[in-house]
Design an enzyme around this catalytic site. Structure first.
Site, PDB file in Angstrom:
ATOM      1  N   ASP A  95       2.741  -8.026  47.497  1.00 15.46           N
ATOM      2  CA  ASP A  95       3.466  -7.242  48.485  1.00 15.46           C
ATOM      3  C   ASP A  95       2.705  -7.407  49.802  1.00 15.46           C
ATOM      4  O   ASP A  95       1.551  -7.854  49.814  1.00 15.46           O
ATOM      5  CB  ASP A  95       3.493  -5.776  48.028  1.00 15.46           C
ATOM      6  CG  ASP A  95       3.991  -4.838  49.104  1.00 15.46           C
ATOM      7  OD1 ASP A  95       5.120  -5.042  49.595  1.00 15.46           O
ATOM      8  OD2 ASP A  95       3.250  -3.906  49.462  1.00 15.46           O
ATOM      9  N   ASP A 128       3.127  -5.021  53.240  1.00 24.77           N
ATOM     10  CA  ASP A 128       2.770  -3.759  53.896  1.00 24.77           C
ATOM     11  C   ASP A 128       2.100  -2.799  52.913  1.00 24.77           C
ATOM     12  O   ASP A 128       2.647  -2.502  51.848  1.00 24.77           O
ATOM     13  CB  ASP A 128       4.017  -3.092  54.468  1.00 24.77           C
ATOM     14  CG  ASP A 128       4.714  -3.973  55.494  1.00 24.77           C
ATOM     15  OD1 ASP A 128       4.177  -4.124  56.597  1.00 24.77           O
ATOM     16  OD2 ASP A 128       5.786  -4.518  55.174  1.00 24.77           O
ATOM     17  N   ASP A 134       1.271  -1.797  46.148  1.00 21.80           N
ATOM     18  CA  ASP A 134       0.648  -0.504  46.454  1.00 21.80           C
ATOM     19  C   ASP A 134       1.573   0.688  46.255  1.00 21.80           C
ATOM     20  O   ASP A 134       1.197   1.814  46.607  1.00 21.80           O
ATOM     21  CB  ASP A 134       0.149  -0.501  47.906  1.00 21.80           C
ATOM     22  CG  ASP A 134       1.292  -0.402  48.915  1.00 21.80           C
ATOM     23  OD1 ASP A 134       1.286   0.528  49.741  1.00 21.80           O
ATOM     24  OD2 ASP A 134       2.207  -1.256  48.872  1.00 21.80           O
TER      25      ASP A 134
END
Length: 228
Positions: free
Chosen positions: A16, A18, A178
């Site tokens: 991922d 961001d 995250d």
């Protein structure tokens, strides 16, 4: 004479963007606040905006508006989204920073032979622009934004689109993120998921062995000694 060969646990890793590799919340919040203030709506803190990141730009605007009690009809969201993305595209990385050790660890993983991919809910053009500014686009074999896949995260088709571009069928690979969005995406795709230990990654429930202190921990070297 004994010789040692080294193999990796994974041939490829998909990340991922961001919240996993970069802290982009300050630039996202700045772009949103320009839109909000121009429409006489209240500006929001970075911490508030960060709570809504992960499902893509439209969902970000929609969920933020709902939480603030602002109009959330399709026409209002469409106009606000367009303005937000225009603002963001003008200054997409002025305040964005890598999380500690991320850049050096990505380079180390690639240098030791692990292929890297990126699965982000950012629009494709914007993702490429940010990666270009940060100087890491060349590290990835495939970069797939939300509008460059059949569906966007948490739909596993997004993650599988990265795997298909990297020709990972039947090869060992894993996904790193995250948020619960990332965890759900990996589960749907049937691949191992690792959560980072910084930012919102601390709030994702995973087994201790699946939580990363550093990205370089994923080099996963398995040493096999063989006799000549």
């Amino acid at each position: 004479m004994a010789t040692t060969t080294q193999t990796h646990r994974y041939e490829a890793l998909v990340f991922d963007l961001d919240g996993t590799l970069i802290d982009s919340a300050p630039d996202i919040a700045a772009a949103l606040n320009l839109m909000l203030e121009r429409n006489n709506w209240p500006a929001q803190s970075v911490a508030t905006v960060e709570k809504f990141i992960g499902f893509g730009a439209r969902r970000l605007v929609h969920d933020l508006f709902v939480s603030l009690g602002l109009p959330s009809d399709d026409g209002t969201i469409d106009a606000a989204l367009e303005e937000y993305l225009d603002n963001y595209a003008r200054t997409p990385a002025d305040r964005t920073r890598f999380y500690p050790h991320v850049r050096e660890d990505l380079e180390a993983l690639r240098d030791c032979g692990i292929r890297l991919g990126l699965c982000t809910n950012k629009p494709q053009e914007l993702a490429l622009k940010v990666l270009g500014i940060l100087g890491i686009a060349h590290l990835f074999d495939a970069i797939v934004g939300a509008d460059a896949a059949p569906a966007s995260k948490p739909d596993p088709a997004h993650l599988m689109a990265v795997a298909e571009r990297m020709k990972l069928n039947g090869r060992p690979w894993a996904y790193v993120g995250d948020t619960i969005v990332d965890k759900t995406t990996a589960a749907g795709a049937g691949v191992p998921f690792y959560a980072v230990s910084w930012g919102t990654g601390r709030r994702v429930d995973v087994e201790p062995s699946m939580r990363l202190a550093r990205l370089r921990d994923l080099d996963g070297m398995d040493d096999a000694a063989r006799e000549d």
